[in-house]
Design a protein around this motif. Structure first.
Motif, PDB file in Angstrom:
ATOM      1  N   ARG A  78       0.827  -1.215   0.000  1.00  0.00           N
ATOM      2  CA  ARG A  78       0.000   0.000   0.000  1.00  0.00           C
ATOM      3  C   ARG A  78       0.859   1.261   0.000  1.00  0.00           C
ATOM      4  NH1 ARG A  78      -2.257   3.607   3.704  1.00  0.00           N
ATOM      5  NH2 ARG A  78      -4.201   4.544   2.976  1.00  0.00           N
ATOM      6  N   GLY A  79       1.963   1.245   0.750  1.00  0.00           N
ATOM      7  CA  GLY A  79       2.823   2.418   0.792  1.00  0.00           C
ATOM      8  C   GLY A  79       3.361   2.773  -0.578  1.00  0.00           C
ATOM      9  N   LYS A  80       3.763   1.759  -1.318  1.00  0.00           N
ATOM     10  CA  LYS A  80       4.291   1.997  -2.661  1.00  0.00           C
ATOM     11  C   LYS A  80       3.179   2.498  -3.592  1.00  0.00           C
ATOM     12  CE  LYS A  80       7.476  -0.787  -3.956  1.00  0.00           C
ATOM     13  NZ  LYS A  80       8.239  -1.980  -4.426  1.00  0.00           N
ATOM     14  N   ALA A  81       1.963   1.954  -3.408  1.00  0.00           N
ATOM     15  CA  ALA A  81       0.844   2.387  -4.237  1.00  0.00           C
ATOM     16  C   ALA A  81       0.488   3.846  -3.971  1.00  0.00           C
ATOM     17  CB  ALA A  81      -0.371   1.497  -3.977  1.00  0.00           C
ATOM     18  N   VAL A  82       0.460   4.236  -2.690  1.00  0.00           N
ATOM     19  CA  VAL A  82       0.134   5.615  -2.338  1.00  0.00           C
ATOM     20  C   VAL A  82       1.208   6.571  -2.864  1.00  0.00           C
ATOM     21  CG1 VAL A  82      -0.108   7.228  -0.407  1.00  0.00           C
ATOM     22  CG2 VAL A  82      -1.283   5.018  -0.342  1.00  0.00           C
ATOM     23  N   ALA A  83       2.471   6.201  -2.721  1.00  0.00           N
ATOM     24  CA  ALA A  83       3.557   7.047  -3.231  1.00  0.00           C
ATOM     25  C   ALA A  83       3.459   7.193  -4.745  1.00  0.00           C
ATOM     26  CB  ALA A  83       4.906   6.449  -2.842  1.00  0.00           C
ATOM     27  N   GLY A  84       3.124   6.103  -5.420  1.00  0.00           N
ATOM     28  CA  GLY A  84       2.973   6.163  -6.871  1.00  0.00           C
ATOM     29  C   GLY A  84       1.805   7.030  -7.292  1.00  0.00           C
ATOM     30  N   MET A  85       0.693   6.923  -6.556  1.00  0.00           N
ATOM     31  CA  MET A  85      -0.476   7.741  -6.888  1.00  0.00           C
ATOM     32  C   MET A  85      -0.188   9.221  -6.648  1.00  0.00           C
ATOM     33  SD  MET A  85      -3.543   7.798  -8.101  1.00  0.00           S
ATOM     34  CE  MET A  85      -4.529   6.303  -7.886  1.00  0.00           C
ATOM     35  N   ALA A  86       0.580   9.529  -5.599  1.00  0.00           N
ATOM     36  CA  ALA A  86       0.943  10.929  -5.334  1.00  0.00           C
ATOM     37  C   ALA A  86       1.734  11.506  -6.503  1.00  0.00           C
ATOM     38  CB  ALA A  86       1.748  11.022  -4.040  1.00  0.00           C
ATOM     39  N   GLN A  87       2.668  10.724  -7.020  1.00  0.00           N
ATOM     40  CA  GLN A  87       3.461  11.170  -8.161  1.00  0.00           C
ATOM     41  C   GLN A  87       2.572  11.347  -9.387  1.00  0.00           C
ATOM     42  OE1 GLN A  87       6.758   8.562  -9.026  1.00  0.00           O
ATOM     43  NE2 GLN A  87       7.573   9.874 -10.635  1.00  0.00           N
ATOM     44  N   ALA A  88       1.641  10.412  -9.575  1.00  0.00           N
ATOM     45  CA  ALA A  88       0.726  10.511 -10.715  1.00  0.00           C
ATOM     46  C   ALA A  88      -0.189  11.719 -10.583  1.00  0.00           C
ATOM     47  CB  ALA A  88      -0.102   9.229 -10.818  1.00  0.00           C
ATOM     48  N   LEU A  89      -0.638  12.010  -9.355  1.00  0.00           N
ATOM     49  CA  LEU A  89      -1.531  13.144  -9.147  1.00  0.00           C
ATOM     50  C   LEU A  89      -0.833  14.458  -9.514  1.00  0.00           C
ATOM     51  CD1 LEU A  89      -4.153  14.439  -8.103  1.00  0.00           C
ATOM     52  CD2 LEU A  89      -3.151  14.393  -5.796  1.00  0.00           C
ATOM     53  N   ALA A  90       0.412  14.613  -9.103  1.00  0.00           N
ATOM     54  CA  ALA A  90       1.143  15.831  -9.433  1.00  0.00           C
ATOM     55  C   ALA A  90       1.221  16.030 -10.944  1.00  0.00           C
ATOM     56  CB  ALA A  90       2.540  15.787  -8.816  1.00  0.00           C
ATOM     57  N   ARG A  91       1.479  14.958 -11.663  1.00  0.00           N
ATOM     58  CA  ARG A  91       1.566  15.051 -13.120  1.00  0.00           C
ATOM     59  C   ARG A  91       0.192  15.278 -13.747  1.00  0.00           C
ATOM     60  NH1 ARG A  91       6.477  12.720 -15.279  1.00  0.00           N
ATOM     61  NH2 ARG A  91       5.339  11.991 -17.105  1.00  0.00           N
ATOM     62  N   PHE A  92      -0.844  14.690 -13.159  1.00  0.00           N
ATOM     63  CA  PHE A  92      -2.206  14.905 -13.643  1.00  0.00           C
ATOM     64  C   PHE A  92      -2.607  16.364 -13.503  1.00  0.00           C
ATOM     65  CE2 PHE A  92      -6.595  15.490 -12.105  1.00  0.00           C
ATOM     66  CZ  PHE A  92      -7.296  15.202 -13.265  1.00  0.00           C
ATOM     67  N   LEU A  93      -2.350  16.951 -12.320  1.00  0.00           N
ATOM     68  CA  LEU A  93      -2.742  18.340 -12.095  1.00  0.00           C
ATOM     69  C   LEU A  93      -2.018  19.283 -13.047  1.00  0.00           C
ATOM     70  CD1 LEU A  93      -2.888  18.418  -8.180  1.00  0.00           C
ATOM     71  CD2 LEU A  93      -4.822  18.391  -9.778  1.00  0.00           C
ATOM     72  N   ALA A  94      -0.817  18.929 -13.435  1.00  0.00           N
ATOM     73  CA  ALA A  94      -0.057  19.778 -14.353  1.00  0.00           C
ATOM     74  C   ALA A  94      -0.696  19.844 -15.733  1.00  0.00           C
ATOM     75  CB  ALA A  94       1.375  19.273 -14.465  1.00  0.00           C
ATOM     76  N   THR A  95      -1.571  18.893 -16.046  1.00  0.00           N
ATOM     77  CA  THR A  95      -2.222  18.877 -17.362  1.00  0.00           C
ATOM     78  C   THR A  95      -3.504  19.695 -17.395  1.00  0.00           C
ATOM     79  OG1 THR A  95      -3.590  16.905 -16.936  1.00  0.00           O
ATOM     80  CG2 THR A  95      -1.327  16.540 -17.721  1.00  0.00           C
ATOM     81  N   ARG A  96      -3.968  20.165 -16.245  1.00  0.00           N
ATOM     82  CA  ARG A  96      -5.254  20.860 -16.173  1.00  0.00           C
ATOM     83  C   ARG A  96      -5.054  22.369 -16.276  1.00  0.00           C
ATOM     84  NH1 ARG A  96      -8.186  16.430 -16.968  1.00  0.00           N
ATOM     85  NH2 ARG A  96     -10.052  17.536 -16.215  1.00  0.00           N
ATOM     86  N   ASN A  97      -5.931  23.019 -17.013  1.00  0.00           N
ATOM     87  CA  ASN A  97      -5.838  24.472 -17.169  1.00  0.00           C
ATOM     88  C   ASN A  97      -7.050  25.192 -16.607  1.00  0.00           C
ATOM     89  OD1 ASN A  97      -7.833  23.874 -18.990  1.00  0.00           O
ATOM     90  ND2 ASN A  97      -6.688  24.517 -20.811  1.00  0.00           N
ATOM     91  N   ASP A  98      -7.837  24.485 -15.778  1.00  0.00           N
ATOM     92  CA  ASP A  98      -9.067  25.079 -15.242  1.00  0.00           C
ATOM     93  C   ASP A  98      -9.135  24.992 -13.720  1.00  0.00           C
ATOM     94  OD1 ASP A  98      -9.349  22.342 -15.061  1.00  0.00           O
ATOM     95  OD2 ASP A  98     -11.353  22.251 -15.945  1.00  0.00           O
ATOM     96  N   ILE A  99      -7.986  24.877 -13.061  1.00  0.00           N
ATOM     97  CA  ILE A  99      -7.991  24.725 -11.605  1.00  0.00           C
ATOM     98  C   ILE A  99      -8.180  26.090 -10.945  1.00  0.00           C
ATOM     99  CG2 ILE A  99      -6.664  24.024  -9.572  1.00  0.00           C
ATOM    100  CD1 ILE A  99      -5.232  21.984 -11.304  1.00  0.00           C
ATOM    101  N   GLY A 100      -9.301  26.256 -10.248  1.00  0.00           N
ATOM    102  CA  GLY A 100      -9.538  27.474  -9.482  1.00  0.00           C
ATOM    103  C   GLY A 100      -9.143  27.320  -8.034  1.00  0.00           C
ATOM    104  N   ALA A 101      -9.204  26.078  -7.533  1.00  0.00           N
ATOM    105  CA  ALA A 101      -8.808  25.758  -6.166  1.00  0.00           C
ATOM    106  C   ALA A 101      -8.740  24.244  -6.059  1.00  0.00           C
ATOM    107  CB  ALA A 101      -9.796  26.320  -5.144  1.00  0.00           C
ATOM    108  N   VAL A 102      -8.009  23.767  -5.046  1.00  0.00           N
ATOM    109  CA  VAL A 102      -7.940  22.333  -4.769  1.00  0.00           C
ATOM    110  C   VAL A 102      -8.328  22.121  -3.319  1.00  0.00           C
ATOM    111  CG1 VAL A 102      -6.462  20.297  -4.624  1.00  0.00           C
ATOM    112  CG2 VAL A 102      -6.154  21.913  -6.486  1.00  0.00           C
ATOM    113  N   LEU A 103      -9.248  21.190  -3.087  1.00  0.00           N
ATOM    114  CA  LEU A 103      -9.680  20.823  -1.744  1.00  0.00           C
ATOM    115  C   LEU A 103      -9.421  19.341  -1.538  1.00  0.00           C
ATOM    116  CD1 LEU A 103     -11.167  21.288   0.964  1.00  0.00           C
ATOM    117  CD2 LEU A 103     -13.320  20.858  -0.276  1.00  0.00           C
ATOM    118  N   GLY A 104      -8.654  19.008  -0.493  1.00  0.00           N
ATOM    119  CA  GLY A 104      -8.394  17.615  -0.167  1.00  0.00           C
ATOM    120  C   GLY A 104      -8.986  17.265   1.180  1.00  0.00           C
TER     121      GLY A 104
END
Length: 397
Positions: free
Chosen positions: A69-95
């Motif tokens: 699970r730790g490796k999966a979460v770390a991988g998803m975090a890396q993927a999320l950063a790259r995903f957000l970089a592709t978006r041009n409509d982010i007004g705010a992020v709520l986690g």
């Protein structure tokens, strides 16, 4: 239209995430529910976990379906950063989430520019949040109760966070009519005189943002550079490098000078306070350093004079990083001393150690028409040195 990206693990927090999304949309703001769960797929996210995971450099298989699970979460975090970089409509992020969610979502938040609203509702927000926030403008809201169902407390806390995110996305901060081009500058107590003279010389035409070189300070300055919020850098005080290499309490990261390379912003730097490594109270200095030249700056800060061998390593490290910088770079060596206490009669005056620092930079820095080394006979706090900093910045800005 700008949208609020509501991010969390739909396999465990979907009801809470959906509740936040509903409240945001009720304020007339579009919302996007992003699933970053690594176990089971959510029922109705706008962006599925598989879509996010596909942004991992090695593909979704590096994130989903893993036993670790730790490796999966770390991988998803890396993927999320790259995903957000592709978006041009982010007004705010709520986690929303616990410690795992917080680590995952805030890694994505840290990849976003300064100024993009970022709010994390977290069970760990009342403790040490430095690892999650770093040099970024992430707002941490303590969840009080676990993010585990909607109850009288979580309804209020999550609701407040949703309304705050909606408001930040809807009401953008207007630019100031009189805003001047901004410069980032690093300063320490022992380089204050130089930095004050530089700031006073430039502030009529520039906003000079000064950063205390305490590890996070240097990171914050470079984050502003990456975010496009400064037009140039005056990096007088690089003392965070000795702390990284020798184990001090104010270290930079391995990415120090990375923003200079990435952005190619005009850069004037020096070796301010590289004569010292910073520790806490004197009794906290590691045993291996107790016999060294130590100077008690105040009851909470003890400085250790760097040796010739350490200065050689510092100079080589800095110059190697600068060799990656292809913009206009001017690096100034103050041959008369690198701090207020590196001068004749002062406790850290050590010509042999300083000479080793200067020699390492000379030998390692590859000079080009745009990357130049300038040597001056002054102490870093002399008016003539400050004047040279200003002159060289104006020439390349």
């Amino acid at each position: 239209m700008s949208k609020v990206y509501v991010i969390g693990t739909c396999d465990t927090k979907e009801a809470e995430l959906a509740y936040a999304k509903t409240l945001i949309e009720a304020q007339g703001v579009a919302a996007v529910l992003v699933d970053v769960g690594t176990r089971e797929a959510g029922k109705a996210p706008d962006v599925t976990a598989a879509e996010v995971a596909a942004h991992h450099p090695q593909g979704a298989a590096a994130v989903l379906g893993l036993d670790d699970r730790g490796k999966a979460v770390a991988g998803m975090a890396q993927a999320l950063a790259r995903f957000l970089a592709t978006r041009n409509d982010i007004g705010a992020v709520l986690g929303l989430g616990g410690s795992g969610n917080t680590a995952l979502v805030t890694e994505g938040m840290r990849s976003l520019p300064i100024g993009t609203p970022k709010l994390m509702v977290s069970t760990v927000a009342s403790g040490n949040v430095a690892p999650y926030v770093g040099p970024n403008d992430i707002a941490m809201m303590y969840s009080v109760v676990d993010v585990a169902g909607i109850n009288a407390i979580s309804r209020q806390v999550i609701g407040n966070a949703a309304h705050a995110a909606a408001g930040m996305a809807k009401w953008r901060v207007p630019a100031g009519a009189g805003d001047k081009p901004a410069i980032g500058m690093t300063m320490f107590g022992v380089t204050t005189a130089c930095c004050t003279m530089v700031r006073e010389a430039l502030e009529a035409e520039h906003d000079v943002f000064t950063f205390h070189a305490t590890g996070t300070g240097g990171q914050s300055m470079e984050k502003l550079a990456d975010s496009g919020l400064v037009k140039g850098l005056i990096d007088i005080t690089t003392t965070e490098v000795p702390d990284l290499l020798m184990g001090g309490v104010f270290p930079c990261t391995e990415d120090r000078f990375g923003a200079v390379a990435r952005t190619r912003l005009p850069y004037v730097g020096s070796v301010g306070a590289c004569d010292m490594v910073n520790f806490g109270a004197k009794e906290t200095v590691p045993a291996k350093y107790q016999g060294r030249n130590l100077y008690v700056h105040n009851p909470q800060v003890t400085l250790m004079r760097t040796t010739p061998e350490e200065n050689k390593a510092i100079g080589e490290w800095i110059a190697a990083k600068l060799n990656r910088c292809e913009g206009q770079v001017r690096f100034l060596l103050p041959l008369g001393g690198v701090s207020a206490i590196d001068a004749p009669g002062k406790p850290f005056h050590d010509p042999e150690a300083s000479a080793a620092l200067f020699a390492a930079i000379r030998a390692t820095l590859v000079q080009t028409p745009s990357r130049r080394l300038i040597e001056l006979p002054h102490n870093i706090n002399d008016p003539a040195f400050a004047a040279a900093v200003v002159q060289h910045y104006r020439e390349i800005a």
